[in-house]
Design an enzyme around this catalytic site. Structure first.
Site, PDB file in Angstrom:
ATOM      1  N   ASP A  13     -40.159  49.636  45.477  1.00 53.56           N
ATOM      2  CA  ASP A  13     -39.812  50.966  44.961  1.00 53.56           C
ATOM      3  C   ASP A  13     -38.577  50.956  44.073  1.00 53.56           C
ATOM      4  O   ASP A  13     -37.828  51.934  44.003  1.00 53.56           O
ATOM      5  CB  ASP A  13     -39.611  51.964  46.120  1.00 53.56           C
ATOM      6  CG  ASP A  13     -40.844  52.046  47.000  1.00 53.56           C
ATOM      7  OD1 ASP A  13     -41.948  51.882  46.468  1.00 53.56           O
ATOM      8  OD2 ASP A  13     -40.696  52.262  48.215  1.00 53.56           O
ATOM      9  N   LYS A  16     -40.572  49.883  39.270  1.00 53.96           N
ATOM     10  CA  LYS A  16     -41.385  48.960  38.457  1.00 53.96           C
ATOM     11  C   LYS A  16     -42.356  49.706  37.546  1.00 53.96           C
ATOM     12  O   LYS A  16     -42.511  49.363  36.377  1.00 53.96           O
ATOM     13  CB  LYS A  16     -42.162  48.009  39.388  1.00 53.96           C
ATOM     14  CG  LYS A  16     -41.255  47.115  40.240  1.00 53.96           C
ATOM     15  CD  LYS A  16     -42.044  46.272  41.212  1.00 53.96           C
ATOM     16  CE  LYS A  16     -42.660  47.047  42.352  1.00 53.96           C
ATOM     17  NZ  LYS A  16     -41.713  47.593  43.329  1.00 53.96           N
ATOM     18  N   GLY A  40     -47.070  51.846  45.280  1.00 52.85           N
ATOM     19  CA  GLY A  40     -47.089  53.174  44.679  1.00 52.85           C
ATOM     20  C   GLY A  40     -46.123  53.117  43.513  1.00 52.85           C
ATOM     21  O   GLY A  40     -44.914  53.035  43.727  1.00 52.85           O
ATOM     22  N   HIS A  41     -46.648  53.081  42.298  1.00 51.87           N
ATOM     23  CA  HIS A  41     -45.804  52.914  41.107  1.00 51.87           C
ATOM     24  C   HIS A  41     -45.799  54.226  40.328  1.00 51.87           C
ATOM     25  O   HIS A  41     -46.845  54.698  39.878  1.00 51.87           O
ATOM     26  CB  HIS A  41     -46.329  51.761  40.241  1.00 51.87           C
ATOM     27  CG  HIS A  41     -46.185  50.414  40.913  1.00 51.87           C
ATOM     28  ND1 HIS A  41     -46.533  49.231  40.318  1.00 51.87           N
ATOM     29  CD2 HIS A  41     -45.690  50.083  42.125  1.00 51.87           C
ATOM     30  CE1 HIS A  41     -46.272  48.232  41.145  1.00 51.87           C
ATOM     31  NE2 HIS A  41     -45.778  48.723  42.257  1.00 51.87           N
ATOM     32  N   GLN A 222     -44.521  45.551  45.333  1.00 54.89           N
ATOM     33  CA  GLN A 222     -43.558  45.341  46.417  1.00 54.89           C
ATOM     34  C   GLN A 222     -42.255  44.760  45.822  1.00 54.89           C
ATOM     35  O   GLN A 222     -41.978  44.990  44.663  1.00 54.89           O
ATOM     36  CB  GLN A 222     -44.121  44.443  47.521  1.00 54.89           C
ATOM     37  CG  GLN A 222     -45.238  45.087  48.348  1.00 54.89           C
ATOM     38  CD  GLN A 222     -46.562  45.184  47.627  1.00 54.89           C
ATOM     39  OE1 GLN A 222     -47.098  44.193  47.166  1.00 54.89           O
ATOM     40  NE2 GLN A 222     -47.115  46.365  47.532  1.00 54.89           N
TER      41      GLN A 222
HETATM   42  P1  GDP Z   1     -42.062  51.212  42.106  1.00 49.08           P
HETATM   43  O1  GDP Z   1     -42.912  51.098  43.324  1.00 49.08           O
HETATM   44  O2  GDP Z   1     -41.131  50.068  41.942  1.00 49.08           O
HETATM   45  O3  GDP Z   1     -42.860  51.476  40.858  1.00 49.08           O
HETATM   46  O4  GDP Z   1     -41.134  52.492  42.344  1.00 49.08           O
HETATM   47  P2  GDP Z   1     -41.601  53.917  42.937  1.00 49.08           P
HETATM   48  O5  GDP Z   1     -42.377  54.629  41.911  1.00 49.08           O
HETATM   49  O6  GDP Z   1     -42.222  53.753  44.281  1.00 49.08           O
HETATM   50  O7  GDP Z   1     -40.202  54.588  43.222  1.00 49.08           O
HETATM   51  C1  GDP Z   1     -39.267  54.773  42.218  1.00 49.08           C
HETATM   52  C2  GDP Z   1     -38.944  56.276  42.160  1.00 49.08           C
HETATM   53  O8  GDP Z   1     -37.773  56.471  41.406  1.00 49.08           O
HETATM   54  C3  GDP Z   1     -40.017  57.088  41.454  1.00 49.08           C
HETATM   55  O9  GDP Z   1     -40.060  58.369  42.015  1.00 49.08           O
HETATM   56  C4  GDP Z   1     -39.521  57.145  40.016  1.00 49.08           C
HETATM   57  O10 GDP Z   1     -40.003  58.284  39.322  1.00 49.08           O
HETATM   58  C5  GDP Z   1     -38.045  57.242  40.240  1.00 49.08           C
HETATM   59  N1  GDP Z   1     -37.191  56.661  39.195  1.00 49.08           N
HETATM   60  C6  GDP Z   1     -37.381  55.541  38.459  1.00 49.08           C
HETATM   61  N2  GDP Z   1     -36.292  55.276  37.704  1.00 49.08           N
HETATM   62  C7  GDP Z   1     -35.401  56.246  37.977  1.00 49.08           C
HETATM   63  C8  GDP Z   1     -34.069  56.509  37.529  1.00 49.08           C
HETATM   64  O11 GDP Z   1     -33.482  55.782  36.745  1.00 49.08           O
HETATM   65  N3  GDP Z   1     -33.457  57.608  38.064  1.00 49.08           N
HETATM   66  C9  GDP Z   1     -34.060  58.431  38.966  1.00 49.08           C
HETATM   67  N4  GDP Z   1     -33.375  59.468  39.421  1.00 49.08           N
HETATM   68  N5  GDP Z   1     -35.305  58.210  39.397  1.00 49.08           N
HETATM   69  C10 GDP Z   1     -35.968  57.131  38.923  1.00 49.08           C
HETATM   70  P1  IMO Z   2     -44.236  49.092  45.703  1.00 51.68           P
HETATM   71  O1  IMO Z   2     -45.139  48.221  44.860  1.00 51.68           O
HETATM   72  C1  IMO Z   2     -42.046  49.649  49.423  1.00 51.68           C
HETATM   73  C2  IMO Z   2     -43.682  47.717  52.988  1.00 51.68           C
HETATM   74  C3  IMO Z   2     -44.210  48.633  54.081  1.00 51.68           C
HETATM   75  C4  IMO Z   2     -43.989  47.759  55.308  1.00 51.68           C
HETATM   76  C5  IMO Z   2     -44.261  46.352  54.778  1.00 51.68           C
HETATM   77  C6  IMO Z   2     -45.690  45.876  55.027  1.00 51.68           C
HETATM   78  O2  IMO Z   2     -44.486  50.543  45.521  1.00 51.68           O
HETATM   79  O3  IMO Z   2     -42.815  48.681  45.561  1.00 51.68           O
HETATM   80  P2  IMO Z   2     -48.098  46.463  54.091  1.00 51.68           P
HETATM   81  O4  IMO Z   2     -48.768  47.779  53.840  1.00 51.68           O
HETATM   82  O5  IMO Z   2     -47.947  45.630  52.864  1.00 51.68           O
HETATM   83  O6  IMO Z   2     -48.716  45.724  55.228  1.00 51.68           O
HETATM   84  O7  IMO Z   2     -46.614  46.852  54.584  1.00 51.68           O
HETATM   85  O8  IMO Z   2     -44.050  46.408  53.376  1.00 51.68           O
HETATM   86  N1  IMO Z   2     -44.278  47.965  51.655  1.00 51.68           N
HETATM   87  C7  IMO Z   2     -43.648  48.559  50.653  1.00 51.68           C
HETATM   88  N2  IMO Z   2     -42.422  49.143  50.609  1.00 51.68           N
HETATM   89  N3  IMO Z   2     -42.814  49.592  48.305  1.00 51.68           N
HETATM   90  C8  IMO Z   2     -44.021  48.994  48.321  1.00 51.68           C
HETATM   91  O9  IMO Z   2     -44.740  48.788  47.203  1.00 51.68           O
HETATM   92  C9  IMO Z   2     -44.508  48.483  49.540  1.00 51.68           C
HETATM   93  N4  IMO Z   2     -45.655  47.864  49.919  1.00 51.68           N
HETATM   94  C10 IMO Z   2     -45.499  47.545  51.212  1.00 51.68           C
HETATM   95  O10 IMO Z   2     -43.490  49.844  54.129  1.00 51.68           O
HETATM   96  O11 IMO Z   2     -42.634  47.804  55.666  1.00 51.68           O
HETATM   97 MG    MG Z   3     -43.375  52.185  45.042  1.00 50.77          MG
END
Ligand code: GDP
Ligand code: IMO
Ligand code: MG
Length: 427
Positions: A13, A16, A40-41, A222
Site C-alpha cells: 500500500d 504503487k 488493491g492498487h 504487496q
Molecule cells: P498500492 O497498493 O501500493 O497501490 O497502494 P494503495 O492504493 O493500497 O494505497 C495507497 C493509498 O494512498 C491510496 O488510497 C492512494 O490513493 C493514496 N495515495 C497515493 N499517493 C498519495 C499521496 O502522495 N498522498 C496521499 N494523501 N495519498 C496518496
Molecule cells: P498491495 O499490492 C497490504 C497482507 C495481508 C496479510 C498478509 C498475507 O495493495 O500493496 P494474503 O492475502 O497475501 O495471504 O495476506 O499480507 N497483504 C497486503 N497488505 N497490501 C497488499 O497488497 C497486501 N496483500 C497482502 O494483510 O497481512
Molecule cells: Mg494496496
C-alpha cells in the site's frame, strides 16, 4: 531495452497503483508478475478513484499493452467483476490485455481453505486478505494447481472437480462449513468470460517486445517486507514480491532488468498481523491513519501506522538493488511539528543494530529515533522540487544520505497530477 521494475519497499500500500499510472506513458507494456486479488492498487485522476486488484495499473492509458504474467494467481470471478466495472466506465481493455497461459487459477475452494486455515491458526493468524492466495500458491508449488491454459481443455471440469474434492476433504477434516453450488456456477461462468481474452505464452510476448525495443514496466504487488523468503515470515504473503520475482513471474532473464524504482511512504503502515517495530499506538498513530486515510483498499481494514523505519527500508533497498526512490504521501505529514525516523533497533541484550533481524519481536526491539522538524504547511499546488518547503527538502536530503539512493519523486496527494518529479528521473 530493459524491463524496469516498480516495487513497494514496505508492507504494501505504498502507492504503487498511482505511480504505475504516472509512469505508464513512458512504457509500451505494463506487467504484473506475482500476487493476485490480495492487491488493491488505487489510481486517481479527473476526480475519480479506481481500485484495481488483478488488472495491471496501465489500463487507463489506451495505447499500452497490459500483461498478467505466469507468476500471478488469478481469480476468474474477481477478474470478470473487475472487467465489468471498467466497462461500466467505458474502459474496454479486451484488446490491450494479455494473460499468460501459465498463470495459476484461484478456485472458490482456495478461498475457503484460506479462511479455514486462518481460523485454525486462531491468535496466530496471518491476517490474510482471504482471497485464496496462500492455498493457490501451495497447490502451484505442490504441482496440483490449475492454470489459465487449462480452461481451453475439454478436461477442465473433470480436473476442477478432482481438485475441489481434495479441498473438500481438507475442509471437512477441519469441520469448516461451506456451500459450493453457487460458487461452482460463478466459477464456470467466469471461465467462459475469461476465454474471450487473449491467453498466450507471455514469456515469448515479453521477450519479443524486448527484442523489438519496446519499454516494459513490471508492477509489483504487496511489498518487500511481505516477501515469502525475505519478509517477516510467517506474517508474509505467499509470493516473491521482490525484484527476483520479476524473472520467475514473467520469464525475463536478470540481464534484461533495468531501473528498479523503490517506493515508500514517508511513514509506515501495515495491514494484518506481524511485527512492526515503529508502530504507534498513541494519538500520533491515530492521526496518521486519519490524515492518510489508512484503510485497506481490498478489505477496508484499518491500517496500523508508525514512523519511517530505516533499518527495514535499507534491507528492502539492498535485496532489490533499488536504483531510484520515490517518496509517497509526504502531504500526510504536513501538520506535524516533529517527524521521527527510526535509524537503529536496540536489541534486548543491549546491542544496537541497523539490520533487519531474523526474528522480530516488537516487545524486544526498541526503535532509536532521529527527529526532524516538520514543515507545517500545505503542499497544494507545488509542482517543482525546488518549491518544496525547506524542512521537507531537509527530510528528503537526510533520507538520501542515509539510504544512498536518490529520491527522485515526492508524491503530495493521491491524484496523478500531485506528483513532483526531479528532472533527471526516468530511464
Ligand atoms: P498500492 O497498493 O501500493 O497501490 O497502494 P494503495 O492504493 O493500497 O494505497 C495507497 C493509498 O494512498 C491510496 O488510497 C492512494 O490513493 C493514496 N495515495 C497515493 N499517493 C498519495 C499521496 O502522495 N498522498 C496521499 N494523501 N495519498 C496518496
Ligand atoms: P498491495 O499490492 C497490504 C497482507 C495481508 C496479510 C498478509 C498475507 O495493495 O500493496 P494474503 O492475502 O497475501 O495471504 O495476506 O499480507 N497483504 C497486503 N497488505 N497490501 C497488499 O497488497 C497486501 N496483500 C497482502 O494483510 O497481512
Ligand atoms: Mg494496496
Amino acid at each position: 531495452m530493459a524491463v524496469d521494475v516498480l516495487l513497494g519497499l514496505q508492507w504494501g500500500d505504498e502507492g504503487k497503483g498511482k505511480i504505475v499510472d504516472v509512469l505508464a506513458p513512458n512504457y509500451h507494456l505494463v506487467t504484473r508478475f506475482q500476487g493476485g486479488p490480495n492487491a488493491g492498487h488505487t489510481l486517481e485522476f479527473d476526480g475519480i478513484k479506481h481500485v484495481l486488484h488483478q488488472i495491471p495499473s496501465g489500463v487507463f492509458r489506451s495505447d499500452i499493452v497490459n500483461v498478467i504474467g505466469n507468476g500471478v494467481v488469478l481469480n476468474p470471478i474477481v477478474f470478470k467483476k473487475e472487467i465489468e466495472a471498467l466497462l461500466s466506465l467505458k474502459v474496454d481493455i479486451s484488446e490491450n490485455l494479455k494473460i499468460s497461459n501459465r498463470t495459476q487459477l484461484i478456485l472458490p475452494t482456495h478461498c475457503l481453505l484460506d479462511a479455514c486455515y486462518e481460523e485454525a491458526k486462531g491468535e496466530n493468524k496471518i491476517g490474510s486478505t482471504l482471497k485464496g492466495i496462500g492455498p493457490t500458491y501451495q497447490d502451484k508449488i505442490g504441482r496440483m494447481g490449475l492454470r489459465v491454459g487449462d480452461i481451453l481443455s475439454p478436461e477442465l471440469e473433470a480436473k476442477y472437480h478432482k481438485i475441489v474434492k481434495r479441498h473438500s476433504q481438507i475442509l471437512d477434516y477441519y469441520q469448516f462449513e461451506y456451500q459450493l453450488e453457487e460458487s461452482n456456477k460463478l466459477f464456470f461462468e467466469a471461465v467462459e468470460f475469461l476465454k474471450s481474452f487473449d491467453i498466450v505464452d507471455t514469456a515469448y510476448l515479453i521477450n519479443q517486445a524486448l527484442l523489438d525495443g519496446r519499454k516494459i514496466l513490471a508492477e509489483g504487488a504487496q511489498g518487500s517486507l511481505l516477501d515469502v523468503d525475505f519478509g517477516s515470515y510467517p506474517f508474509v504473503t505467499s509470493s516473491n514480491t521482490m525484484v527476483a520475482g520479476v524473472c520467475s513471474g514473467l520469464g525475463v532473464p536478470p540481464s534484461q532488468l533495468g531501473e528498479v524504482y523503490g517506493i515508500f511512504k514517508a511513514y509506515c503502515t501495515r495491514v494484518g498481523s506481524g511485527p512492526f517495530p515503529t508502530e504507534l499506538f498513541d494519538e500520533i498513530g491515530e492521526r496518521l491513519r486519519a490524515v492518510g486515510h489508512e484503510f485497506g483498499a481490498t478489505t477496508g481494514r484499518p491500517r496500523r501506522c508508525g514512523w519511517l523505519d530505516l533499518p527495514a527500508l535499507k534491507y528492502a533497498i539492498m535485496i532489490n538493488g533499488v536504483t531510484q526512490l520515490f517518496m509517497m504521501k509526504a502531504d500526510v505529514l504536513n501538520e506535524f511539528d516533529e517527524i521521527q525516523i527510526c535509524t537503529h533497533y536496540k536489541l534486548p541484550d543491549g546491542r544496537v543494530t541497523e539490520q533487519f533481524p531474523f526474528h522480530i519481536d516488537e516487545d524486544q526491539i526498541t526503535p532509536i529515533y532521529h527527529n526532524l522538524k516538520g514543515w507545517k504547511q500545505s503542499l497544494e499546488g507545488l509542482a517543482q522540487f525546488e518549491e518544496l518547503p525547506r524542512e521537507l527538502l531537509t527530510y528528503v536530503d537526510y533520507l538520501q544520505q542515509e539510504l544512498g539512493v536518490p529520491i527522485n519523486v515526492v508524491s503530495t496527494g493521491p491524484d496523478r497530477e500531485q506528483t513532483i518529479l526531479r528532472d533527471q528521473i526516468l530511464a
